[in-house]
Write an enzyme that holds these catalytic residues in place. Structure first.
Site, PDB file in Angstrom:
ATOM      1  N   ASP A 152      -3.442  -5.819  -2.268  1.00 23.48           N
ATOM      2  CA  ASP A 152      -2.415  -4.958  -1.678  1.00 23.48           C
ATOM      3  C   ASP A 152      -1.385  -5.893  -1.079  1.00 23.48           C
ATOM      4  O   ASP A 152      -1.632  -6.520  -0.040  1.00 23.48           O
ATOM      5  CB  ASP A 152      -3.053  -4.053  -0.611  1.00 23.48           C
ATOM      6  CG  ASP A 152      -2.057  -3.051  -0.020  1.00 23.48           C
ATOM      7  OD1 ASP A 152      -0.847  -3.191  -0.248  1.00 23.48           O
ATOM      8  OD2 ASP A 152      -2.520  -2.131   0.686  1.00 23.48           O
ATOM      9  N   HIS A 169       2.893   7.059   2.384  1.00 22.80           N
ATOM     10  CA  HIS A 169       3.797   7.029   3.536  1.00 22.80           C
ATOM     11  C   HIS A 169       5.203   6.793   3.017  1.00 22.80           C
ATOM     12  O   HIS A 169       5.399   6.329   1.893  1.00 22.80           O
ATOM     13  CB  HIS A 169       3.377   5.920   4.511  1.00 22.80           C
ATOM     14  CG  HIS A 169       3.105   4.583   3.838  1.00 22.80           C
ATOM     15  ND1 HIS A 169       4.101   3.697   3.554  1.00 22.80           N
ATOM     16  CD2 HIS A 169       1.964   4.045   3.359  1.00 22.80           C
ATOM     17  CE1 HIS A 169       3.582   2.631   2.950  1.00 22.80           C
ATOM     18  NE2 HIS A 169       2.277   2.818   2.798  1.00 22.80           N
ATOM     19  N   HIS A 217       5.853   1.313   6.761  1.00 25.91           N
ATOM     20  CA  HIS A 217       5.566   2.710   7.088  1.00 25.91           C
ATOM     21  C   HIS A 217       6.870   3.225   7.676  1.00 25.91           C
ATOM     22  O   HIS A 217       7.135   3.096   8.867  1.00 25.91           O
ATOM     23  CB  HIS A 217       4.389   2.826   8.060  1.00 25.91           C
ATOM     24  CG  HIS A 217       3.089   2.389   7.435  1.00 25.91           C
ATOM     25  ND1 HIS A 217       1.889   2.439   8.074  1.00 25.91           N
ATOM     26  CD2 HIS A 217       2.818   1.912   6.199  1.00 25.91           C
ATOM     27  CE1 HIS A 217       0.930   1.996   7.257  1.00 25.91           C
ATOM     28  NE2 HIS A 217       1.479   1.670   6.120  1.00 25.91           N
ATOM     29  N   ASP A 257       5.426 -22.329  23.259  1.00 23.71           N
ATOM     30  CA  ASP A 257       6.856 -22.076  23.091  1.00 23.71           C
ATOM     31  C   ASP A 257       7.244 -21.964  21.606  1.00 23.71           C
ATOM     32  O   ASP A 257       8.389 -22.177  21.235  1.00 23.71           O
ATOM     33  CB  ASP A 257       7.679 -23.152  23.808  1.00 23.71           C
ATOM     34  CG  ASP A 257       7.307 -24.544  23.340  1.00 23.71           C
ATOM     35  OD1 ASP A 257       6.312 -24.673  22.592  1.00 23.71           O
ATOM     36  OD2 ASP A 257       8.016 -25.492  23.715  1.00 23.71           O
ATOM     37  N   HIS A 266      -7.870  -2.973   5.789  1.00 23.29           N
ATOM     38  CA  HIS A 266      -6.878  -3.974   6.183  1.00 23.29           C
ATOM     39  C   HIS A 266      -7.484  -5.374   6.227  1.00 23.29           C
ATOM     40  O   HIS A 266      -7.266  -6.134   7.159  1.00 23.29           O
ATOM     41  CB  HIS A 266      -6.239  -3.610   7.532  1.00 23.29           C
ATOM     42  CG  HIS A 266      -5.346  -2.414   7.449  1.00 23.29           C
ATOM     43  ND1 HIS A 266      -4.866  -1.742   8.549  1.00 23.29           N
ATOM     44  CD2 HIS A 266      -4.844  -1.754   6.382  1.00 23.29           C
ATOM     45  CE1 HIS A 266      -4.116  -0.734   8.152  1.00 23.29           C
ATOM     46  NE2 HIS A 266      -4.087  -0.715   6.840  1.00 23.29           N
ATOM     47  N   ASP A 282       5.406  -2.242  -1.718  1.00 22.87           N
ATOM     48  CA  ASP A 282       4.028  -2.043  -1.230  1.00 22.87           C
ATOM     49  C   ASP A 282       3.181  -1.594  -2.427  1.00 22.87           C
ATOM     50  O   ASP A 282       3.232  -0.423  -2.799  1.00 22.87           O
ATOM     51  CB  ASP A 282       4.052  -0.989  -0.117  1.00 22.87           C
ATOM     52  CG  ASP A 282       2.685  -0.746   0.504  1.00 22.87           C
ATOM     53  OD1 ASP A 282       1.717  -1.438   0.143  1.00 22.87           O
ATOM     54  OD2 ASP A 282       2.592   0.162   1.354  1.00 22.87           O
ATOM     55  N   GLU A 308      -1.039   6.302  -2.909  1.00 22.89           N
ATOM     56  CA  GLU A 308      -2.079   5.275  -2.877  1.00 22.89           C
ATOM     57  C   GLU A 308      -3.480   5.806  -2.564  1.00 22.89           C
ATOM     58  O   GLU A 308      -4.082   5.441  -1.550  1.00 22.89           O
ATOM     59  CB  GLU A 308      -1.706   4.197  -1.854  1.00 22.89           C
ATOM     60  CG  GLU A 308      -1.283   4.706  -0.484  1.00 22.89           C
ATOM     61  CD  GLU A 308      -1.005   3.557   0.495  1.00 22.89           C
ATOM     62  OE1 GLU A 308      -1.880   2.690   0.650  1.00 22.89           O
ATOM     63  OE2 GLU A 308       0.086   3.551   1.083  1.00 22.89           O
ATOM     64  N   HIS A 349      -8.205   7.529   4.428  1.00 29.06           N
ATOM     65  CA  HIS A 349      -6.778   7.429   4.799  1.00 29.06           C
ATOM     66  C   HIS A 349      -5.974   8.462   4.022  1.00 29.06           C
ATOM     67  O   HIS A 349      -6.491   9.105   3.117  1.00 29.06           O
ATOM     68  CB  HIS A 349      -6.241   6.012   4.572  1.00 29.06           C
ATOM     69  CG  HIS A 349      -6.305   5.513   3.146  1.00 29.06           C
ATOM     70  ND1 HIS A 349      -5.424   5.914   2.173  1.00 29.06           N
ATOM     71  CD2 HIS A 349      -7.150   4.643   2.535  1.00 29.06           C
ATOM     72  CE1 HIS A 349      -5.704   5.287   1.042  1.00 29.06           C
ATOM     73  NE2 HIS A 349      -6.759   4.522   1.219  1.00 29.06           N
ATOM     74  N   GLU A 403      -1.877   1.773  -5.805  1.00 22.39           N
ATOM     75  CA  GLU A 403      -0.706   2.160  -5.000  1.00 22.39           C
ATOM     76  C   GLU A 403       0.591   1.830  -5.718  1.00 22.39           C
ATOM     77  O   GLU A 403       0.803   0.689  -6.125  1.00 22.39           O
ATOM     78  CB  GLU A 403      -0.743   1.407  -3.650  1.00 22.39           C
ATOM     79  CG  GLU A 403       0.493   1.632  -2.794  1.00 22.39           C
ATOM     80  CD  GLU A 403       0.393   0.991  -1.417  1.00 22.39           C
ATOM     81  OE1 GLU A 403      -0.284  -0.040  -1.275  1.00 22.39           O
ATOM     82  OE2 GLU A 403       1.016   1.540  -0.481  1.00 22.39           O
ATOM     83  N   ARG A 405      -8.318   0.932  -4.775  1.00 24.81           N
ATOM     84  CA  ARG A 405      -7.088   1.648  -4.394  1.00 24.81           C
ATOM     85  C   ARG A 405      -6.036   1.312  -5.438  1.00 24.81           C
ATOM     86  O   ARG A 405      -6.002   0.180  -5.941  1.00 24.81           O
ATOM     87  CB  ARG A 405      -6.618   1.215  -2.991  1.00 24.81           C
ATOM     88  CG  ARG A 405      -5.296   1.826  -2.573  1.00 24.81           C
ATOM     89  CD  ARG A 405      -4.981   1.696  -1.071  1.00 24.81           C
ATOM     90  NE  ARG A 405      -4.775   0.342  -0.614  1.00 24.81           N
ATOM     91  CZ  ARG A 405      -5.646  -0.360   0.095  1.00 24.81           C
ATOM     92  NH1 ARG A 405      -6.812   0.176   0.428  1.00 24.81           N
ATOM     93  NH2 ARG A 405      -5.378  -1.588   0.474  1.00 24.81           N
ATOM     94  N   TYR A 414     -13.671   4.124  -1.401  1.00 24.27           N
ATOM     95  CA  TYR A 414     -14.274   2.929  -0.784  1.00 24.27           C
ATOM     96  C   TYR A 414     -15.745   3.224  -0.516  1.00 24.27           C
ATOM     97  O   TYR A 414     -16.060   4.076   0.323  1.00 24.27           O
ATOM     98  CB  TYR A 414     -13.544   2.581   0.517  1.00 24.27           C
ATOM     99  CG  TYR A 414     -12.041   2.573   0.336  1.00 24.27           C
ATOM    100  CD1 TYR A 414     -11.379   1.449  -0.129  1.00 24.27           C
ATOM    101  CD2 TYR A 414     -11.283   3.731   0.573  1.00 24.27           C
ATOM    102  CE1 TYR A 414     -10.005   1.447  -0.342  1.00 24.27           C
ATOM    103  CE2 TYR A 414      -9.911   3.754   0.357  1.00 24.27           C
ATOM    104  CZ  TYR A 414      -9.277   2.614  -0.090  1.00 24.27           C
ATOM    105  OH  TYR A 414      -7.922   2.629  -0.305  1.00 24.27           O
TER     106      TYR A 414
HETATM  107  N1  GLY Z   1      -0.303  -2.199   2.861  1.00 20.44           N
HETATM  108  C1  GLY Z   1      -0.090  -1.221   3.806  1.00 20.44           C
HETATM  109  C2  GLY Z   1      -0.199   0.110   3.232  1.00 20.44           C
HETATM  110  O1  GLY Z   1      -0.498   0.248   2.080  1.00 20.44           O
HETATM  111  O2  GLY Z   1       0.082   1.084   3.874  1.00 20.44           O
HETATM  112 MN    MN Z   2       1.066   1.623   1.529  1.00 16.08          MN
HETATM  113 MN    MN Z   3      -0.263  -1.196   0.531  1.00 10.20          MN
END
Ligand code: GLY
Ligand code: MN
Ligand code: MN
Length: 439
Positions: free
Chosen positions: A258, A352, A359, A37, A241, A269, A383, A348, A413, A411, A387
């Site tokens: 990240d 976004h 997103h 709960d 992720h 982000d 971004e 990727h 971003e 990466r 990798y």
């Molecule tokens: N951290 C999620 C992305 O970069 O899309």
């Molecule tokens: Mn992102």
């Molecule tokens: Mn990110």
């Protein structure tokens, strides 16, 4: 700092202009159970919040522009002293009516009784089928009931439309007040990244860095992480992720962070990658320079009139050129790009939309091969990354990756606002040049 009631009303008016004789229905997020709960922290549905500013669960907003008396109707949880003792304050029917600008407010348990009255003269329903099937069923069965009585009445909705295509174009362009919230969310995110840098050193654990970041988010007035923070050292940096954040960092390794803060429901982000011990190895530096070059050139594509895919296409071209120069890919550049032979290294897309959702709402394509045109007020991430997993398997015809490159994941971003002149990097306060990434 925030969004005032005038702006919420203005958003509803703009939506109502678009839906003509339709009735639009938006549901708040449900509460969700973490275990037994114990519930997760409540997070309002972004569409619902965008139109109402109302931050409670178990609520429904209805927009009925054709209705003679009530154009904006709210259904809310009624006041209940005992329940409020456990789960917190509720506005209740009267106060919600006073504060949120609705023409009518009803307790949520009257939804099935009252909603048909706002649908029977509409020619269509706008509703986004959500994950909660039982609420979808509620809407569908109300519609079914109205269809059964349609012949006698001669009016009623004869179609169900997804609300996303009418609402999300509005969310895609940020208002000045939204931009202020985005500036705050990205500023806190930037402060947290800069602070994390000073804590990262060989011997520390990834979670210690996570703790410093999330400590800063709350300390600076943010709501907390916009998404699970990724603090990935060594080969973990190749897991897109990665969120376990449990490893002890070693010298000569990279650390990919990240993390972004949510402020007033708007999100930052940011990703940065730097050497844990303060000095890149030659291979790390080479890949870092390549990703940075791709990112800077991709950001240069962010300007009104360009299309969304130009950002990704530019990043991919720079990355593929670099991988060719290093001998990590072989062949002819146009073919490598067309056949996506770079995908074992870069799997990727380059960004976004960013806003109330990480997103964020809004389409990237407006039809087959018709990409969204960039317009002032949009915010997006840029971004790119490379990798090189220890287990990387190149596609057929491509060379095996030498050991010295394996385990490098990078990466970079940033969050970028499209402006009239071009763009503004909202997260520029976090350093990213090669020299600044080294101590
Ligand atoms: N951290 C999620 C992305 O970069 O899309
Ligand atoms: Mn992102
Ligand atoms: Mn990110």
């Amino acid at each position: 700092m925030g969004i005032d009631q005038t702006e919420y009303r203005h958003r509803r008016e703009r939506l109502m202009e678009k839906i003509g004789n339709g009735t639009a229905i938006f549901r708040s997020a449900p509460t969700s159970v973490m275990h037994n709960d114990v519930e997760y922290v409540f997070r309002q549905d972004s569409d619902f919040f965008y139109l109402t500013g109302f931050n409670e669960a178990e609520a429904v907003a209805v927009l009925a522009p054709h209705h003679l008396e009530h154009r904006f109707i709210l259904f809310v949880q009624p006041k209940d002293q005992e329940k409020e003792t456990w789960t917190g304050y509720r506005f209740g029917v009267e106060v919600a009516k006073e504060l949120f600008g609705a023409d009518a407010v009803y307790p949520i348990n009257e939804l099935k009784e009252k909603l048909p009255g706002y649908l029977e003269k509409a020619d269509r329903i706008y509703y986004h089928l959500g994950r909660d099937r039982s609420f979808n069923d509620t809407i569908l069965s109300l519609w079914q009931g109205l269809m059964a009585t349609y012949p006698k009445r001669g009016t009623g909705p004869i179609a169900l439309y997804d609300s996303n295509p009418v609402l999300h174009p509005l969310r895609l362009i940020k208002s000045p007040a939204e931009l202020e919230l985005m500036r705050k969310a990205t500023a806190i995110s930037a402060t947290a990244h800069n602070r994390a840098r000073s804590f990262a050193q060989p011997g520390r654990y990834e979670y210690e860095i996570q703790a410093e970041i999330e400590h800063t988010f709350r300390l600076e007035g943010g709501m907390g992480p916009a998404y699970p923070s990724i603090v990935a050292s060594g080969a973990n940096s190749c897991i897109l992720h990665y969120t376990e954040n449990g490893r002890q960092m070693q010298d000569h390794e990279l650390l990919l962070i990240d993390a972004g803060c949510s402020y007033g429901y708007y999100n930052g982000d940011i990703t940065r990658t730097f050497p844990v011990g303060g000095k890149f190895t030659p291979e790390q530096k080479t890949i870092y320079e390549l990703v940075l070059s791709a990112q800077l050139k991709a950001i240069a594509q962010v300007k009104p009139g360009n299309t969304y895919n130009q950002i990704h296409d530019r990043a991919v071209r720079v990355l593929v050129e670099g991988l060719l120069d290093l001998g990590l890919l072989v062949g002819e550049i146009e073919e490598l790009i067309k056949e996506e032979k770079y995908k074992p290294f870069y799997m990727h897309r380059t960004g976004h939309w960013l806003g109330l959702d990480v997103h964020d709402a809004g389409v990237y394509k407006c039809g087959e091969e018709v990409w969204q045109t960039l317009q002032p007020g949009q915010i997006l991430t840029v971004e790119p990354g490379i990798y090189i997993s220890p287990y990387i398997k190149p596609v057929e015809g491509q060379p095996e990756v030498p050991e010295k490159w394996r385990g490098i994941g990078i990466r970079i971003e940033d969050d970028v606002l499209v402006t009239v002149e071009g763009n503004e990097v909202l997260t520029a306060a976090v350093p990213k040049s090669v020299t600044e990434m080294e101590l």
